[in-house]
Design a protein around this motif. Structure first.
Motif, PDB file in Angstrom:
ATOM      1  N   ASP A  91       0.842  -1.195   0.000  1.00  0.00           N
ATOM      2  CA  ASP A  91       0.000   0.000   0.000  1.00  0.00           C
ATOM      3  C   ASP A  91       0.880   1.248   0.000  1.00  0.00           C
ATOM      4  N   CYS A  92       1.578   1.447  -1.110  1.00  0.00           N
ATOM      5  CA  CYS A  92       2.448   2.630  -1.209  1.00  0.00           C
ATOM      6  C   CYS A  92       1.582   3.842  -1.546  1.00  0.00           C
ATOM      7  N   ARG A  93       1.782   4.882  -0.799  1.00  0.00           N
ATOM      8  CA  ARG A  93       0.903   6.034  -0.947  1.00  0.00           C
ATOM      9  C   ARG A  93       1.071   6.709  -2.316  1.00  0.00           C
ATOM     10  N   TYR A  94       2.194   6.519  -2.975  1.00  0.00           N
ATOM     11  CA  TYR A  94       2.416   7.153  -4.279  1.00  0.00           C
ATOM     12  C   TYR A  94       2.007   6.248  -5.439  1.00  0.00           C
ATOM     13  N   CYS A  95       1.478   5.058  -5.146  1.00  0.00           N
ATOM     14  CA  CYS A  95       1.256   4.051  -6.198  1.00  0.00           C
ATOM     15  C   CYS A  95       0.150   4.479  -7.170  1.00  0.00           C
ATOM     16  N   PHE A  96       0.420   4.396  -8.457  1.00  0.00           N
ATOM     17  CA  PHE A  96      -0.563   4.843  -9.453  1.00  0.00           C
ATOM     18  C   PHE A  96      -1.773   3.915  -9.537  1.00  0.00           C
ATOM     19  N   LEU A  97      -1.631   2.675  -9.041  1.00  0.00           N
ATOM     20  CA  LEU A  97      -2.752   1.727  -9.152  1.00  0.00           C
ATOM     21  C   LEU A  97      -3.998   2.241  -8.432  1.00  0.00           C
ATOM     22  N   GLN A  98      -3.777   2.912  -7.281  1.00  0.00           N
ATOM     23  CA  GLN A  98      -4.929   3.382  -6.512  1.00  0.00           C
ATOM     24  C   GLN A  98      -5.613   4.572  -7.198  1.00  0.00           C
ATOM     25  N   GLY A  99      -4.909   5.197  -8.135  1.00  0.00           N
ATOM     26  CA  GLY A  99      -5.541   6.266  -8.921  1.00  0.00           C
ATOM     27  C   GLY A  99      -6.173   5.718 -10.185  1.00  0.00           C
ATOM     28  N   MET A 100      -5.690   4.553 -10.631  1.00  0.00           N
ATOM     29  CA  MET A 100      -6.151   3.999 -11.908  1.00  0.00           C
ATOM     30  C   MET A 100      -7.395   3.136 -11.733  1.00  0.00           C
ATOM     31  N   TYR A 101      -7.433   2.350 -10.651  1.00  0.00           N
ATOM     32  CA  TYR A 101      -8.553   1.424 -10.453  1.00  0.00           C
ATOM     33  C   TYR A 101      -9.516   1.943  -9.387  1.00  0.00           C
ATOM     34  N   ARG A 102     -10.773   1.564  -9.557  1.00  0.00           N
ATOM     35  CA  ARG A 102     -11.785   1.963  -8.565  1.00  0.00           C
ATOM     36  C   ARG A 102     -11.817   0.971  -7.422  1.00  0.00           C
ATOM     37  N   SER A 263      18.005   1.598 -12.378  1.00  0.00           N
ATOM     38  CA  SER A 263      17.252   2.654 -13.064  1.00  0.00           C
ATOM     39  C   SER A 263      16.642   3.611 -12.048  1.00  0.00           C
ATOM     40  N   LEU A 264      16.383   4.797 -12.522  1.00  0.00           N
ATOM     41  CA  LEU A 264      15.784   5.799 -11.634  1.00  0.00           C
ATOM     42  C   LEU A 264      14.865   6.724 -12.418  1.00  0.00           C
ATOM     43  N   GLY A 265      13.882   7.248 -11.717  1.00  0.00           N
ATOM     44  CA  GLY A 265      12.939   8.175 -12.344  1.00  0.00           C
ATOM     45  C   GLY A 265      12.207   8.918 -11.244  1.00  0.00           C
ATOM     46  N   THR A 266      11.908  10.160 -11.488  1.00  0.00           N
ATOM     47  CA  THR A 266      11.260  10.956 -10.429  1.00  0.00           C
ATOM     48  C   THR A 266       9.751  10.679 -10.382  1.00  0.00           C
ATOM     49  N   PHE A 267       9.136  11.086  -9.282  1.00  0.00           N
ATOM     50  CA  PHE A 267       7.700  10.890  -9.060  1.00  0.00           C
ATOM     51  C   PHE A 267       6.886  11.587 -10.155  1.00  0.00           C
ATOM     52  N   ARG A 268       5.976  10.858 -10.774  1.00  0.00           N
ATOM     53  CA  ARG A 268       5.100  11.435 -11.793  1.00  0.00           C
ATOM     54  C   ARG A 268       3.849  10.575 -11.906  1.00  0.00           C
ATOM     55  N   LEU A 269       2.743  11.185 -12.200  1.00  0.00           N
ATOM     56  CA  LEU A 269       1.479  10.449 -12.325  1.00  0.00           C
ATOM     57  C   LEU A 269       0.606  11.127 -13.372  1.00  0.00           C
ATOM     58  N   PRO A 270      -0.175  10.361 -14.132  1.00  0.00           N
ATOM     59  CA  PRO A 270      -1.171  11.002 -14.988  1.00  0.00           C
ATOM     60  C   PRO A 270      -2.101  11.871 -14.114  1.00  0.00           C
ATOM     61  N   ARG A 271      -2.512  12.995 -14.695  1.00  0.00           N
ATOM     62  CA  ARG A 271      -3.270  13.980 -13.908  1.00  0.00           C
ATOM     63  C   ARG A 271      -4.526  13.390 -13.243  1.00  0.00           C
ATOM     64  N   GLY A 272      -5.277  12.569 -13.994  1.00  0.00           N
ATOM     65  CA  GLY A 272      -6.514  11.979 -13.448  1.00  0.00           C
ATOM     66  C   GLY A 272      -6.230  11.059 -12.263  1.00  0.00           C
ATOM     67  N   TYR A 273      -5.167  10.279 -12.375  1.00  0.00           N
ATOM     68  CA  TYR A 273      -4.822   9.368 -11.277  1.00  0.00           C
ATOM     69  C   TYR A 273      -4.422  10.182 -10.044  1.00  0.00           C
ATOM     70  N   PHE A 274      -3.644  11.231 -10.293  1.00  0.00           N
ATOM     71  CA  PHE A 274      -3.190  12.075  -9.186  1.00  0.00           C
ATOM     72  C   PHE A 274      -4.403  12.643  -8.442  1.00  0.00           C
ATOM     73  N   ARG A 275      -5.376  13.121  -9.226  1.00  0.00           N
ATOM     74  CA  ARG A 275      -6.581  13.711  -8.617  1.00  0.00           C
ATOM     75  C   ARG A 275      -7.317  12.661  -7.771  1.00  0.00           C
ATOM     76  N   ASN A 276      -7.423  11.451  -8.324  1.00  0.00           N
ATOM     77  CA  ASN A 276      -8.114  10.385  -7.582  1.00  0.00           C
ATOM     78  C   ASN A 276      -7.406  10.056  -6.273  1.00  0.00           C
ATOM     79  N   ILE A 277      -6.078  10.012  -6.317  1.00  0.00           N
ATOM     80  CA  ILE A 277      -5.334   9.625  -5.107  1.00  0.00           C
ATOM     81  C   ILE A 277      -5.443  10.728  -4.048  1.00  0.00           C
ATOM     82  N   VAL A 278      -5.386  11.971  -4.490  1.00  0.00           N
ATOM     83  CA  VAL A 278      -5.505  13.073  -3.521  1.00  0.00           C
ATOM     84  C   VAL A 278      -6.887  13.019  -2.859  1.00  0.00           C
TER      85      VAL A 278
END
Ligand code: SF4
Length: 332
Positions: A91-102, A263-278
């Motif tokens: 349950d990572c708070r930054y995980c995009f899955l929680q923004g992508m799935y209902r 490999s490395l990459g900074t935090f980023r999320l599609p806008r809709g997913y970000f809105r859902n997670i917030v």
């Protein structure tokens, strides 16, 4: 582990379904026509479900093996991803899955053989070129192994197809199955890390950094190729000291000769997913920072992204040769 197992009628008699159900005899079994009936309805409470998710056993009909987005890969010419499982034990708070799935329920597609036949088609089309297949895009590759037997089933396929490379990406310590097998030269077991402070704040239910490192050391000793993934890089005020300390801790124990890639990459999320997670976690300090929006993505402001990437790259290159380093350049 599961109170309820939903089963698509189409896979009710599948050997893998029967095997999994037999391991959870106390779970209530509910048949459904298609998994979307349970997984997709809008009025679901992701946070509530996450406390006790159900398992859904389903058949994946289309889009089983897909090309990765540009900028995702480890230098190979052809890159694909596949998801035998949707959602994650952790349950990572930054995980995009929680923004992508209902829904927080797990969907396990039991028709593994169809995934393999799609990969065989891709390999045939690729001629002599190697193909990379990334698992762990919509799940953690190893965390559910005791339920899915995913590794146990798929690695023999990759042993038979040396031109097919697989990355298993994980934050899990479920390496027992791997340790019983002969290591594969075309498999990379890639572990994701953030610094201890980020782990404590954001990576709920994830095994500790020390336990994951121990799992890596066991695999290293057994001869498996390993990967390190620092993606997403998470900003905290003292991120420089945090990441410097993390790299020192890992590289003081890992043998870089067994390291396939970093490999490395900074935090980023599609806008809709970000809105859902917030909306799910309005009080989460991670989302109170400054972000910028561009091309439908939310990320740290460009100057901060560049600063973090440059700093972590410099630090990593004190431990590894440049040939092992793969920045994730997905557009943000
Ligand atoms: S381990 Fe990966 S897939 Fe699982 S919750 Fe964390 S970020 Fe998401």
């Amino acid at each position: 582990m599961f109170d309820t197992i939903y089963i698509e009628q189409q896979v009710a008699g599948h050997a893998r379904t029967l095997d999994i159900c037999a391991r959870f005899p106390k779970a209530t079994r509910v048949e459904c026509d298609r998994y979307g009936e349970v997984f997709n309805p809008k009025s679901q409470d992701f946070r509530l479900q996450k406390r006790r998710p159900s398992l859904i056993l389903a058949h994946k009909h289309h889009g089983r093996v897909l090309e990765t987005p540009d900028g995702y890969g480890l230098g190979g010419p052809r890159n694909y991803y596949f998801s035998h499982l949707l959602n994650c034990l952790y349950d990572c708070r930054y995980c995009f899955l929680q923004g992508m799935y209902r829904s927080a329920h797990y969907v396990l597609f039991v028709n593994y053989e169809d995934f393999e036949s799609d990969m065989e088609t891709i390999l045939a089309e690729a001629g002599n070129e190697p193909c990379w297949f990334f698992s762990g895009y919509d799940c953690d590759s190893l965390a559910m192994e005791p339920v899915s037997s995913f590794v146990q089933h798929f690695l023999p396929f990759f042993r038979r197809h040396p031109r097919a490379y697989i990355e298993l990406r994980t934050k899990s310590t479920q390496v027992r199955g791997l340790l019983k097998m002969q290591p594969l030269p075309n498999a990379v077991i890639a572990f994701s890390f953030t610094p201890e402070e980020v782990y404590r704040a954001l990576e709920h239910k994830v095994p500790t950094l020390e336990r994951r490192l121990q799992a890596m050391l066991q695999l290293q000793q057994a001869g498996w190729q390993l990967g390190l993934r620092f993606d997403p890089l998470i900003y905290q005020e003292d991120y420089q000291a945090q990441y410097r300390g993390l790299f020192q801790q890992l590289f003081s124990q890992l043998n870089t000769e067994h390291l396939h890639s970093v490999s490395l990459g900074t935090f980023r999320l599609p806008r809709g997913y970000f809105r859902n997670i917030v909306q799910l976690y309005p009080d989460e300090p991670l989302f109170a920072g400054t972000f910028s929006a561009s091309n439908g993505m939310i990320s740290y402001p460009q100057a901060l992204e560049q600063e973090m990437t440059a700093f972590c790259t410099r630090e990593l290159l004190q431990h590894i040769p440049e040939s092992l380093l793969f920045p994730c350049t997905l557009a943000a």
